[in-house]
Design an enzyme around this catalytic site. Structure first.
Site, mmCIF file in Angstrom:
data_model
loop_
_atom_site.group_PDB
_atom_site.id
_atom_site.type_symbol
_atom_site.label_atom_id
_atom_site.label_comp_id
_atom_site.label_asym_id
_atom_site.label_seq_id
_atom_site.Cartn_x
_atom_site.Cartn_y
_atom_site.Cartn_z
ATOM 1 N N ASP A 106 26.315 44.001 41.113
ATOM 2 C CA ASP A 106 26.881 43.653 39.809
ATOM 3 C C ASP A 106 26.313 42.276 39.455
ATOM 4 O OD1 ASP A 106 29.039 44.648 37.817
ATOM 5 O OD2 ASP A 106 29.584 42.561 38.116
ATOM 6 N N ALA A 148 36.731 50.704 41.823
ATOM 7 C CA ALA A 148 37.051 49.469 42.549
ATOM 8 C C ALA A 148 36.124 48.368 42.045
ATOM 9 C CB ALA A 148 36.845 49.672 44.049
ATOM 10 N N LYS A 149 36.427 47.154 42.366
ATOM 11 C CA LYS A 149 35.506 46.050 42.082
ATOM 12 C C LYS A 149 35.795 44.935 43.070
ATOM 13 C CE LYS A 149 32.372 45.207 38.869
ATOM 14 N NZ LYS A 149 31.584 46.265 38.211
ATOM 15 N N GLY A 150 34.767 44.176 43.387
ATOM 16 C CA GLY A 150 34.966 43.059 44.294
ATOM 17 C C GLY A 150 34.099 41.893 43.891
ATOM 18 N N SER A 190 39.378 44.843 44.717
ATOM 19 C CA SER A 190 40.499 45.544 44.100
ATOM 20 C C SER A 190 40.145 47.019 44.054
ATOM 21 C CB SER A 190 40.743 45.008 42.682
ATOM 22 O OG SER A 190 41.803 45.726 42.073
#
Ligand code: NAD
Length: 416
Positions: free
Chosen positions: A147, A106-108, A61
């Site tokens: 993460d 962002a993050k995934g 995202s």
């Protein structure tokens, strides 16, 4: 989670709405600030060691890049889904803005328990995920990092796969092994930053004196690095935990001995001499500061009335629900919010990215000095805004971050 507690995405949006109202930003501009710019969902078929094929689900995202390229971690965890990555991507935008570094958010992640896979399966999964999202990544587009459930080894596999497709590109990820262009001090940075702001916030509030007592939940990259920095600064870490449970010693857990045991391949539960507590019990022990540094939504409306510390410092992203936050505020327990407390990770990621672009390596003492300076500046700005406007540290942090983001959107003329 208790029924009165909002889901993570709703909770994040509630905090944004409060900041937007505080700043008097128009409703239509609020939508620009909340909505992610681009989202990608990928199916990842992997041949498992037993010959069967399993299809995993991966996400990225990209929330906002008004202030710089999208930036944020990759999470391997069973709770990963589109709503989760969306909320975490938003947090990254505000975090980068608050510490004033030139990144968006962002993050995934992949919905998987990485501990249940062999190394070969994990490499294959990581490579296929990278291939699935590689067209939206780029050194000046979107730069992933570690993460929950991923680490420097995962970043090395992503860099290798991306480089096979696009040519040698160390700057495509941060949090790489130092031997592959990673920055000195990156793995220690999120916890170190949390300990730095915790110390300043405790001093400002007269909490704990020279040797405050600290509880740390989660002993991964964030929790363990925070514990080491707290001890280095003279604090007493009285309780620590990982997913299997916690260790408690009011005189202070021997962090160096615990690190040695873990480095030699031992398990948390093998550590002798300290009282064993559950993760739920650990959160409600008596101490000066509690650092939840594992997963989200651990402080809820159920346990917030029973928290016995004088201050909470959010090492993890969104460990406190909005309902729990209101209870803690009502009880006079300050919360140092995630977008400030754990921003040290993205700050040193920024240093790593800058070093990769310049092909120039910084020494560890420079990394730590610049990290300390940025964390102190961000804490001071947040504290001063909170005092001047009689709001919580979280409200101040969101408001400052959104003010900067809003200004960048205006200056770039997106809506002209
Ligand atoms: P990690 O995988 O390195 O460590 C997570 C730790 O939490 C482990 O000790 C694990 O055993 C423990 N844990 C997992 N589930 C738990 C549970 N249900 N109860 C108690 N403990 C549990 O992850 P990390 O990178 O340290 O990330 C932790 C948090 O910090 C996440 O919210 C992440 O988004 C955030 N964060 C990470 C970074 C980074 O650079 N790694 C930076 C900023 C924020």
């Amino acid at each position: 989670m208790a029924s009165g507690d909002m889901q993570m995405l709703e909770g994040t949006i509630a905090w944004v709405n409060a900041a937007v109202a505080q700043l008097g930003i128009r409703d239509d501009m609020r939508d620009v600030i909340v909505e992610p710019w681009r989202e990608l969902t990928v199916s990842i078929p992997v041949q498992m060691d037993n010959g069967t094929v399993r299809v995993f689900h991966g996400y990225r995202s990209q929330h906002n890049a008004a202030r710089g390229p999208f930036k944020g971690g990759i999470r391997f965890h069973l709770a990963v889904d589109q709503s989760h990555t969306r909320a975490l991507g938003m947090l990254m935008t505000f975090k980068s803005a608050l510490v004033n570094i030139p990144f968006g958010g962002a993050k995934g992640g992949i919905q998987v328990d990485p501990r249940a896979l062999s190394e070969r399966e994990l490499i294959e999964l990581t490579r296929r995920y990278t291939r699935g999202i590689n067209h939206v990544l780029g050194v000046s587009r979107d730069i992933p990092a570690p993460d929950l459930g991923t680490n420097s080894q995962t970043m090395a596999w992503i860099m290798d796969e991306y480089s096979a497709l696009h040519g040698y590109t160390p700057g495509i990820v941060t949090g790489k092994p130092v031997e592959l262009g990673g920055s000195e001090g990156r793995s220690e940075s999120p916890g170190r930053g949390a300990a730095i702001v915790s110390r300043l916030a405790a001093l400002d509030r007269g909490i704990g004196g020279e040797s405050p007592s600290i509880i740390v939940q989660g002993y991964g990259q964030v929790g363990s690095s925070a514990a080491r920095k707290f001890v280095e600064d003279g604090a007493r870490v009285v309780a620590v935990s990982d997913v299997s449970g916690g260790l408690y010693n009011p005189k202070g857990v021997d962090i160096a001995a615990l690190d040695k045991l873990l480095a030699e391949g031992g398990k948390f539960s093998d550590f002798k001499g300290e009282e064993k507590v559950s993760n739920d019990e650990l959160l409600c022990l008596e101490a000066d500061v509690l650092v939840p540094a594992a997963i989200e939504d651990v402080l809820t409306s159920d346990n917030a009335p029973n928290i016995k510390v004088k201050m909470v410092v959010e090492g993890a992203n969104q460990p406190t629900t909005t309902a729990a936050d209101a209870i803690l505020t009502e009880r006079g327990i300050p919360v140092v919010p995630d977008i400030l407390a754990n921003a040290g990770g993205v700050v040193v990621s920024y240093f790593e990215w800058a070093q990769n672009i310049q092909q120039f390596k910084w020494k560890l003492d420079r990394v730590y000095a610049e990290l300390t300076s940025i964390m102190e500046t961000a804490y001071r700005a947040t504290q001063e805004y909170a005092m001047a406007n009689s709001v919580t540290l979280r409200s101040a942090a969101y408001t400052l971050a959104i003010q900067r983001l809003h200004r960048a959107i205006e200056l770039r003329g997106f809506l002209k």
